[in-house]
Design a protein around this motif. Sequence first.
Motif: not given
Length: 141
Positions: A88-96, A101-104
């Motif tokens: 899931g960290c791999r997907v998180v890297n792509e979402v970032l 998107l604004t991610i806190t």
Amino acid sequence: MKYFEFGQEHPEIMVIFHGGGVCYKGALPTAQILGKKYHVILVAYDGFNPSEPETEFKSAMDEARRLGDYIVENYSGKINILYGVSYGCRVVNEVLQDERLTITTTIMDGMSTKDYPDIKSEWGKNLYCFFLTFFFSQYAR
């Protein structure tokens, strides 16, 4: 791709990406507990959800893009906590990388630094998917 949501009455949005080789059901207890404090969106990737056997996982980039579309459309592009476990960290890297998107806050839990082999044969892919999705998903029921 499906989204399971808990704690919709809470204003802070937390998105959870489960690890690879398992279905979302392994993260359900955590999502339900966190739903007491946050609005939790648990992502079930295509190809890893036993209730959607017709779907096929394409890539982390595809899953990230689709989540971004969903968050922009339904939540004005805002995520308070983005949490990825293992693959899931791999997907998180792509979402970032999604500028819409604004991610806190971002949490990456158990990210491997080892490169994974590219499975070139169809037989190898099918074998990998069988053992790591079907077999392990039986334990998440």
